[in-house]
Design a protein around this motif. Sequence first.
Motif, PDB file in Angstrom:
ATOM      1  N   ALA A 159       0.301 -11.349  -2.075  1.00  0.00           N
ATOM      2  CA  ALA A 159       0.846 -12.605  -1.556  1.00  0.00           C
ATOM      3  C   ALA A 159       1.399 -13.469  -2.682  1.00  0.00           C
ATOM      4  CB  ALA A 159      -0.233 -13.383  -0.815  1.00  0.00           C
ATOM      5  N   GLN A 160       2.478 -14.194  -2.377  1.00  0.00           N
ATOM      6  CA  GLN A 160       2.954 -15.240  -3.273  1.00  0.00           C
ATOM      7  C   GLN A 160       2.398 -16.552  -2.735  1.00  0.00           C
ATOM      8  OE1 GLN A 160       7.157 -15.379  -3.952  1.00  0.00           O
ATOM      9  NE2 GLN A 160       7.065 -17.259  -5.154  1.00  0.00           N
ATOM     10  N   VAL A 161       1.690 -17.292  -3.570  1.00  0.00           N
ATOM     11  CA  VAL A 161       1.005 -18.502  -3.120  1.00  0.00           C
ATOM     12  C   VAL A 161       1.420 -19.681  -3.989  1.00  0.00           C
ATOM     13  CG1 VAL A 161      -1.225 -19.591  -2.684  1.00  0.00           C
ATOM     14  CG2 VAL A 161      -0.965 -17.120  -2.363  1.00  0.00           C
ATOM     15  N   SER A 162       1.895 -20.729  -3.349  1.00  0.00           N
ATOM     16  CA  SER A 162       2.233 -21.971  -4.052  1.00  0.00           C
ATOM     17  C   SER A 162       1.247 -23.049  -3.637  1.00  0.00           C
ATOM     18  CB  SER A 162       3.657 -22.420  -3.707  1.00  0.00           C
ATOM     19  OG  SER A 162       4.612 -21.518  -4.226  1.00  0.00           O
ATOM     20  N   ALA A 163       0.429 -23.488  -4.597  1.00  0.00           N
ATOM     21  CA  ALA A 163      -0.512 -24.584  -4.363  1.00  0.00           C
ATOM     22  C   ALA A 163       0.158 -25.881  -4.787  1.00  0.00           C
ATOM     23  CB  ALA A 163      -1.795 -24.370  -5.156  1.00  0.00           C
ATOM     24  N   VAL A 164       0.318 -26.793  -3.843  1.00  0.00           N
ATOM     25  CA  VAL A 164       1.044 -28.043  -4.081  1.00  0.00           C
ATOM     26  C   VAL A 164       0.076 -29.214  -4.046  1.00  0.00           C
ATOM     27  CG1 VAL A 164       2.860 -29.585  -3.254  1.00  0.00           C
ATOM     28  CG2 VAL A 164       3.135 -27.108  -3.038  1.00  0.00           C
ATOM     29  N   THR A 221       2.230 -21.842  -8.860  1.00  0.00           N
ATOM     30  CA  THR A 221       2.656 -20.692  -8.069  1.00  0.00           C
ATOM     31  C   THR A 221       2.114 -19.396  -8.651  1.00  0.00           C
ATOM     32  OG1 THR A 221       4.682 -21.807  -7.374  1.00  0.00           O
ATOM     33  CG2 THR A 221       4.640 -19.415  -7.174  1.00  0.00           C
ATOM     34  N   LYS A 222       1.420 -18.665  -7.799  1.00  0.00           N
ATOM     35  CA  LYS A 222       1.004 -17.286  -8.105  1.00  0.00           C
ATOM     36  C   LYS A 222       2.094 -16.372  -7.562  1.00  0.00           C
ATOM     37  CE  LYS A 222      -2.098 -13.762  -6.266  1.00  0.00           C
ATOM     38  NZ  LYS A 222      -0.979 -13.068  -5.612  1.00  0.00           N
ATOM     39  N   GLU A 223       2.741 -15.631  -8.433  1.00  0.00           N
ATOM     40  CA  GLU A 223       3.839 -14.767  -8.010  1.00  0.00           C
ATOM     41  C   GLU A 223       3.307 -13.557  -7.247  1.00  0.00           C
ATOM     42  OE1 GLU A 223       6.900 -15.499  -8.186  1.00  0.00           O
ATOM     43  OE2 GLU A 223       6.822 -17.219  -9.556  1.00  0.00           O
ATOM     44  N   GLY A 224       4.138 -13.038  -6.353  1.00  0.00           N
ATOM     45  CA  GLY A 224       3.780 -11.858  -5.585  1.00  0.00           C
ATOM     46  C   GLY A 224       4.984 -11.339  -4.837  1.00  0.00           C
ATOM     47  N   SER A 225       4.879 -10.124  -4.332  1.00  0.00           N
ATOM     48  CA  SER A 225       5.992  -9.499  -3.618  1.00  0.00           C
ATOM     49  C   SER A 225       5.864  -9.613  -2.109  1.00  0.00           C
ATOM     50  CB  SER A 225       6.074  -8.022  -4.009  1.00  0.00           C
ATOM     51  OG  SER A 225       4.847  -7.354  -3.692  1.00  0.00           O
ATOM     52  N   GLY A 226       4.765 -10.146  -1.640  1.00  0.00           N
ATOM     53  CA  GLY A 226       4.537 -10.246  -0.207  1.00  0.00           C
ATOM     54  C   GLY A 226       4.951 -11.584   0.369  1.00  0.00           C
ATOM     55  N   LYS A 227       4.343 -11.930   1.479  1.00  0.00           N
ATOM     56  CA  LYS A 227       4.642 -13.192   2.152  1.00  0.00           C
ATOM     57  C   LYS A 227       4.359 -14.375   1.227  1.00  0.00           C
ATOM     58  CE  LYS A 227       3.003 -13.598   6.359  1.00  0.00           C
ATOM     59  NZ  LYS A 227       2.096 -13.475   7.514  1.00  0.00           N
ATOM     60  N   HIS A 228       5.105 -15.449   1.450  1.00  0.00           N
ATOM     61  CA  HIS A 228       4.941 -16.651   0.642  1.00  0.00           C
ATOM     62  C   HIS A 228       4.143 -17.677   1.441  1.00  0.00           C
ATOM     63  CE1 HIS A 228       7.014 -19.560  -2.422  1.00  0.00           C
ATOM     64  NE2 HIS A 228       5.704 -19.674  -2.408  1.00  0.00           N
ATOM     65  N   PHE A 229       3.015 -18.091   0.905  1.00  0.00           N
ATOM     66  CA  PHE A 229       2.142 -19.072   1.538  1.00  0.00           C
ATOM     67  C   PHE A 229       2.186 -20.375   0.747  1.00  0.00           C
ATOM     68  CE2 PHE A 229       0.486 -15.042   2.920  1.00  0.00           C
ATOM     69  CZ  PHE A 229       0.037 -15.256   4.215  1.00  0.00           C
TER      70      PHE A 229
END
Length: 365
Positions: free
Chosen positions: A193-198, A48-56
């Motif tokens: 953006a907050q991005v979670s690579a699964v 997970t790349k943290e961020g304050s925007g939308k979560h992808f």
Amino acid sequence: MELKEVLKKFCLVPAPAGAESALHAAAREVMEPFGKCEADKRGNFICTKEGSGKHFLLDAHMDQIGLAVTAIEPGGFLKVGKVGGMDRRVLPGAEVLVLGKEPVYGIISAKPPHLTADKERGKAPDFEDLAVDTGLEEAQLRSLVALGDPVVYRPYFGELLGDTVTATALDNRAGMAILARVMELLQQQDSCAQVSAVFSVGEEVGGRGADNAAFAIDAEEAIVVDVSFALQSEIAAKQRLHAMELGGGAFIGIAPILSKEMCDGLIAVAKDSHIDYQLEIMSGKTGTNADGITCAGTGTKAAMVSPPIRNMHTAVEVARLSDLEQCAQLIASIWKSFAFCAVPRAMKQPCAHTSPRTWAICLTR
């Protein structure tokens, strides 16, 4: 990041459905520079790349097809059943690895043509007629292998001409390598953006790992990366809608279960960013993790980006590194577009990277 080396690292780790944890160490080594890494209770690996925007949510399944030991027989032979979409047509004579207490090399027996009855010729043997020859004595084999142990194609990675590679488990280690490259590209961008690579488990046996992750993450939008069909000589012209050119760039999926807004946005981004792409038309579900992710929890908008490969579900799948790079560039480019901009939905002005085309798309949402 050297995309080829990352792909090779992932392909050479045997990790069939049910035994995906073998890949966690390689995944952590590659992904740790890009965000917080953890494995959930289901066995999915998440960066997970943290961020304050939308979560992808970005998803690529990490399991591969395989077999499972169903019986140990005299003479060093193992009987096996399939795990996932293993193709019995290509199994006789295949090199395999039995994942027992120690890895055991084996060959799937092939009946000589001299001893094959006329009625059997040209037919693929049933799974119950196949056996893995290990060359070991029965007692030694039983000390190393137990019923239910996984069996996979012997891990292999090779290079053909140009940027073409061949390997076991390109389905879907190619998707994993693409997501790793996306996370690297995101480090070079100014995105909130907050991005979670699964890297999800169990896709080859019906999914559910990605569903669990999607429910827990509860992202606003998702992109699923899985391989799809590249044209090869024996695929008929009537199947062209489902198979496109190797080297032709990223497949963008079009299907009723996918978000039309996201699909249109991906096409616009590809055009604006001069990224090679092809359309993959599916008339219903996709047959990938996207189907479950769209329905997990209260639902998630989802799109698909796929690299084309040849010889799917064999020991010698074929892909081009340029297609993988185009997939990664396309996904990473969406954060430069207001169509997927990582800002609150209430925002009424385009961000600094917005083009007129993608701003127009956003206004239709």
